[in-house]
Design a protein around this motif. Structure first.
Motif, mmCIF file in Angstrom:
data_model
loop_
_atom_site.group_PDB
_atom_site.id
_atom_site.type_symbol
_atom_site.label_atom_id
_atom_site.label_comp_id
_atom_site.label_asym_id
_atom_site.label_seq_id
_atom_site.Cartn_x
_atom_site.Cartn_y
_atom_site.Cartn_z
ATOM 1 N N VAL A 165 0.853 -1.192 0.000
ATOM 2 C CA VAL A 165 0.000 0.000 0.000
ATOM 3 C C VAL A 165 0.886 1.238 0.000
ATOM 4 O O VAL A 165 1.812 1.358 0.813
ATOM 5 N N GLU A 171 -5.070 5.376 -2.216
ATOM 6 C CA GLU A 171 -4.956 4.098 -1.527
ATOM 7 C C GLU A 171 -5.179 4.211 -0.020
ATOM 8 O O GLU A 171 -4.986 3.247 0.709
ATOM 9 N N GLN A 172 -5.594 5.395 0.427
ATOM 10 C CA GLN A 172 -5.893 5.595 1.843
ATOM 11 C C GLN A 172 -7.400 5.798 2.009
ATOM 12 O O GLN A 172 -8.092 6.229 1.091
ATOM 13 N N GLY A 178 -9.857 4.278 -3.120
ATOM 14 C CA GLY A 178 -10.070 2.856 -3.370
ATOM 15 C C GLY A 178 -10.097 2.532 -4.848
ATOM 16 O O GLY A 178 -10.292 3.397 -5.711
ATOM 17 N N LEU A 207 -10.507 -5.920 0.734
ATOM 18 C CA LEU A 207 -9.218 -5.345 1.096
ATOM 19 C C LEU A 207 -8.249 -6.521 1.220
ATOM 20 O O LEU A 207 -8.323 -7.289 2.174
ATOM 21 N N ARG A 209 -4.556 -6.481 0.495
ATOM 22 C CA ARG A 209 -3.157 -6.270 0.846
ATOM 23 C C ARG A 209 -3.003 -5.933 2.327
ATOM 24 O O ARG A 209 -3.877 -5.285 2.925
ATOM 25 N N ALA A 212 -4.111 -2.469 3.970
ATOM 26 C CA ALA A 212 -5.110 -1.779 3.149
ATOM 27 C C ALA A 212 -6.218 -1.209 4.026
ATOM 28 O O ALA A 212 -6.699 -1.869 4.943
ATOM 29 N N SER A 213 -6.624 0.020 3.725
ATOM 30 C CA SER A 213 -7.700 0.665 4.474
ATOM 31 C C SER A 213 -8.870 1.044 3.586
ATOM 32 O O SER A 213 -9.855 1.619 4.044
ATOM 33 N N THR A 214 -8.773 0.724 2.302
ATOM 34 C CA THR A 214 -9.851 0.976 1.351
ATOM 35 C C THR A 214 -9.805 -0.149 0.318
ATOM 36 O O THR A 214 -8.733 -0.738 0.091
ATOM 37 N N ASP A 216 -9.114 -2.725 -2.409
ATOM 38 C CA ASP A 216 -8.090 -2.829 -3.447
ATOM 39 C C ASP A 216 -8.361 -4.015 -4.373
ATOM 40 O O ASP A 216 -7.475 -4.436 -5.124
#
Length: 360
Positions: A165, A171-172, A178, A207, A209, A212-214, A216
């Motif tokens: 990430v 990517e946040q 996302g 999610l 990875r 990951a917070s959104t 992917d």
């Protein structure tokens, strides 16, 4: 819609945002079109812009850039959650507007922007540059020429191998971040151009990875009567997939490799340079009996989007991506989100007039 009189002068452009999208895509594609003149860039990093575009005025405040003297077209390439207020400001100031994808983050906002553009008599377009990708053009050509008979099944994949990430807003966690918001608009727009509006949408997001917070990973199925479009995006694909697959009553077609223009732009190649948009990877056509028949892919040229925008602003041609098409994409994007949350197939919330406008 009221239109401005035709002019021989280039359309003066203000670009809002000089991050990855503004710098990599919009700037070289705008500058490739003689009918456009990139005059102003809104950016907080004047030194970076001036080092690469010394002839362009840099204004830190986007609202001041939008209303700079002589500006006719505003291109919005800022973070996704800023698209609506900036587009509203530009349209209200009498500017024509191009919005990078995603057009908006809600269907209601998409409708409001379309209404404002109509009321102001301005061109409002969305940067669906991948309509001019070689891979998409190859698949469209296969459908138009009946290479697979009646097309019934489309698979479209935009995948990367980025297992870590990155510290980028895309990517946040946050509004409009996302993978679905990043790549989904391209996947949806291309599917709608090939198969038309879907009756229902079924989606799954994840999610995958570490850290990951959104979302992917996204897998979305569009139901067009008996036809199906399977749209997929992920960040853990190191290889082994095809950009497009098409199956029909008379055969199949596969486009293994993706269009080269993004890689070319990153490497410094520009529209008009030798081999610009040339794709050495052919479309493979299968008849179920013989070995696959290679068909050369058409050359791609994403600058065609901006050439068409310039003509539309000067009342010499049609808007290449009109608001009705952007609204349809937004309806499918939103239906996918609802489907992923509910676990059920969802019909896009389009009105009869919106469906008719998309098809017209």
């Amino acid at each position: 819609m009221p239109v401005a009189p035709a002019s021989a002068e280039p359309v003066k452009v203000a670009l809002v945002g000089y991050g990855f999208a503004g710098r990599t895509f919009h700037t070289p594609l705008i500058r490739a079109v003689p009918e456009l003149a990139l005059s102003v860039v809104a950016s907080g990093d004047a030194s970076k812009v001036n080092a690469e575009l010394p002839q362009v005025e840099v204004i830190a405040d986007p609202l001041r850039a939008i209303t700079a003297p002589g500006i006719e077209l505003v291109v919005i390439a800022s973070p996704n959650d800023s698209h609506v207020p900036l587009a509203q400001a530009a349209l209200s100031a009498g500017r024509h507007v191009v919005v990078d994808k995603p057009f908006t983050l809600s269907l209601d906002d998409a409708r409001e922007l379309a209404s404002l553009a109509e009321a102001r008599g301005r061109v409002l377009s969305v940067f669906q540059n991948r309509r001019w990708d070689s891979d998409f053009l190859a698949i469209r050509n296969a459908i138009d020429k009946g290479m697979v008979g009646e097309p019934m099944h489309l698979e479209s994949r935009l995948e990367r191998f980025r297992p870590h990430v990155r510290l980028r807003w895309r990517e946040q966690a946050g509004p409009g971040s996302g993978l679905w918001w990043d790549l989904g608009p391209h996947l949806v727009d291309q599917a709608l151009q090939l198969f038309g509006l879907p009756d229902r949408v079924m989606a799954s997001f994840a999610l995958q990875r570490e850290g990951a917070s959104t979302p992917d990973w996204a897998h979305v199925v569009l139901e067009h009567g008996a036809r199906r479009s399977v749209l997929h995006a992920g960040m853990l694909a190191a290889g082994g997939y095809a950009r497009f697959l098409l199956h029909g009553s008379g055969g199949s077609a596969s486009k293994p490799a993706a269009d080269p223009q993004e890689a070319q732009l990153l490497a410094g190649t520009r529209p008009g340079d030798p081999d610009w948009g040339h794709d050495p990877d052919p479309l493979l056509v299968y008849d179920g009996v013989s070995a696959p028949r290679p068909v050369p892919a058409p050359a791609g040229d994403q600058s065609c989007f901006y050439a068409a925008v310039a003509r539309a602003v000067r009342s010499r041609g049609a808007n290449p991506v009109p608001p009705a098409q952007a609204i349809a994409v937004m309806a499918v994007m939103e239906a996918a989100i609802v489907s992923a949350e509910s676990g059920h197939a969802v019909a896009p919330a389009l009105t009869e007039s919106e469906i008719a406008a998309f098809s017209s």
